[in-house]
Design an enzyme around this catalytic site. Structure first.
Site, short mmCIF file in Angstrom:
data_model
loop_
_atom_site.label_atom_id
_atom_site.label_comp_id
_atom_site.label_asym_id
_atom_site.label_seq_id
_atom_site.Cartn_x
_atom_site.Cartn_y
_atom_site.Cartn_z
N ARG A 105 0.35 -0.51 54.69
CA ARG A 105 -0.69 -1.06 53.84
C ARG A 105 -0.40 -2.40 53.39
O ARG A 105 0.47 -2.56 52.36
CB ARG A 105 -1.05 -0.09 52.70
CG ARG A 105 -2.24 -0.54 51.83
CD ARG A 105 -2.60 0.70 50.68
NE ARG A 105 -3.51 0.08 49.92
CZ ARG A 105 -4.89 0.40 49.99
NH1 ARG A 105 -5.23 1.26 51.05
NH2 ARG A 105 -5.82 0.09 49.10
N HIS A 132 -9.84 -2.41 57.98
CA HIS A 132 -9.50 -1.09 57.47
C HIS A 132 -9.80 0.08 58.43
O HIS A 132 -10.55 0.98 58.01
CB HIS A 132 -10.24 -0.77 56.12
CG HIS A 132 -9.65 0.07 55.24
ND1 HIS A 132 -8.40 0.74 55.37
CD2 HIS A 132 -10.02 0.51 53.85
CE1 HIS A 132 -8.16 1.68 54.46
NE2 HIS A 132 -8.99 1.53 53.31
N GLN A 135 -9.98 3.97 57.36
CA GLN A 135 -11.22 4.25 56.58
C GLN A 135 -12.11 4.78 57.58
O GLN A 135 -13.24 5.45 57.24
CB GLN A 135 -11.29 3.14 55.70
CG GLN A 135 -12.57 3.41 54.98
CD GLN A 135 -12.55 4.70 53.82
OE1 GLN A 135 -11.58 4.75 53.05
NE2 GLN A 135 -13.17 5.60 53.93
N ASP A 228 -19.29 -1.53 49.34
CA ASP A 228 -17.83 -1.63 48.99
C ASP A 228 -17.86 -2.42 47.76
O ASP A 228 -18.74 -3.12 47.35
CB ASP A 228 -16.88 -2.19 50.03
CG ASP A 228 -15.60 -2.13 49.77
OD1 ASP A 228 -15.00 -1.29 49.22
OD2 ASP A 228 -14.81 -3.13 50.48
N CYS A 268 -16.17 3.56 50.14
CA CYS A 268 -14.75 3.72 50.48
C CYS A 268 -14.00 4.12 49.16
O CYS A 268 -12.87 4.65 49.30
CB CYS A 268 -14.02 2.81 51.43
SG CYS A 268 -13.97 1.48 50.90
N ARG A 296 -10.49 11.39 54.89
CA ARG A 296 -9.32 10.42 55.25
C ARG A 296 -8.16 11.38 55.68
O ARG A 296 -7.50 10.83 56.46
CB ARG A 296 -8.87 9.69 53.96
CG ARG A 296 -9.78 8.60 53.60
CD ARG A 296 -9.69 7.34 54.52
NE ARG A 296 -8.26 6.70 54.60
CZ ARG A 296 -8.11 5.81 53.90
NH1 ARG A 296 -8.72 5.47 52.91
NH2 ARG A 296 -6.73 5.30 54.04
#
Length: 319
Positions: A105, A132, A135, A228, A268, A296
């Site tokens: 990450r 991402h 996700q 988001d 998310c 996830r």
């Protein structure tokens, strides 16, 4: 050939479907694929490198690796030589001799690409500034659970459309054959190369792409509505200005009234109620956000298993 997952289109449409199928199986039977356990399993440790803070990504990967019989090795920012005393390439050459996979990450997508180029074990993008993709696997799994087959569904994403989530919604959504609509203010829309890549993949799958500044156009009859945060890490000083700029793209009751009556809502997380999404929507009956968060775990377990098996099969074939 080692398979990596750095951007959503690293999986073909058929491969994406395979990962989602496996995720559903693992959700029903969490320990069915103990690929890191038992005699002859090989390396058990998976390196989890976090340059950014994390809740869902860290917990879901660590728990998922343990479910698969593995050992998660969490390396926080500043806890290794990576990127300051040692190059990314040299770090990859060290890690590939010790771990089964590398999950990172980070900030720059270029760093992930350099890591993968030097690694003979799978490298996974757990979030970068540009994409991402993990996700999105969870999001697609959630949509499939609540809406059925993905192909032909319409997904509308509202808000900061120049960020990693908008990019991944475009690429992963059309890979699944969905009609993806992205809405944000001028100057905050996806970059041309990402849109071009999404349109190219859509030709293959029957999906489609719409990028617009008109939230109502994106929302009209949508089966899925996603958003988001408007203020990502490093943008805290811009909070007031961004709140004003994105206000007309909020996912609230008025926005949901434009979508299909049975539309589901994704976020998310972390979410900021009263900004990008209203409390009555995220905590209401159309929200599947908590299923999305749980997924996830299942989607990433499936991804790790799939990458390992695909890489082993390619190596056995001499690719």
């Amino acid at each position: 050939m080692t398979r990596h997952f750095l951007v959503d289109t690293d999986l073909t449409p058929a491969e994406q479907a395979e990962v989602l199928d496996l995720a559903l199986e693992l959700k029903a039977n969490p320990y069915a694929e103990a690929v890191y356990a038992g005699e002859g399993a090989g390396r058990r440790t998976v390196a989890l490198i976090f340059d950014k803070t994390s809740t869902r990504t860290r917990v879901s990967f660590a728990a998922g690796i343990a479910d698969l019989g593995g050992v998660p090795l969490v390396i926080g920012a500043g806890e290794s030589q990576l990127g300051h005393k040692e190059s990314i390439t040299d770090t990859a050459r060290v890690l590939e001799r010790m771990v089964a996979s590398i999950v990172w990450r980070t900030y720059a997508q270029a760093g992930l690409e350099e890591m993968a180029a030097a690694s003979r074990v799978p490298v996974v993008n757990a979030l970068s500034d540009d994409y991402h993709p993990c996700q999105l696997l969870a999001d697609l799994l959630t949509i499939r659970e609540h809406k059925g087959p993905l192909a032909g569904l319409t997904l509308a994403y509202l808000g900061d459309a120049a960020n990693n989530m908008a990019n991944s919604y475009l690429l992963a959504g059309v890979t699944a054959g969905m009609h993806v609509r992205i809405a944000g203010p001028q100057g905050f829309l996806p970059a041309g190369p990402v849109v071009d890549a999404a349109r190219l993949r859509a030709v293959e799958t029957g999906g489609s792409v719409l990028v617009t500044t008109d939230a109502a156009e994106a929302l009209a009859g949508a089966d899925v509505v996603a958003t988001d945060t408007w203020v990502s890490m490093g943008q805290e000083d811009e909070k007031a200005a961004r709140a004003e700029l994105f206000r007309s793209y909020a996912v609230d009751a008025a926005a949901m009234a434009r979508a299909a009556p049975d539309a589901v809502v994704l976020h998310c997380l972390p979410a900021y109620r009263g900004y990008e999404i209203s409390a009555d929507v995220i905590d209401g009956p159309q929200s599947v956000v908590w299923d999305e968060a749980e997924n996830r775990l299942h989607a990433q377990k499936a991804l790790l298993v799939w990458l390992m098996k695909a890489s082993q099969a390619a190596q056995a074939d001499g690719e």
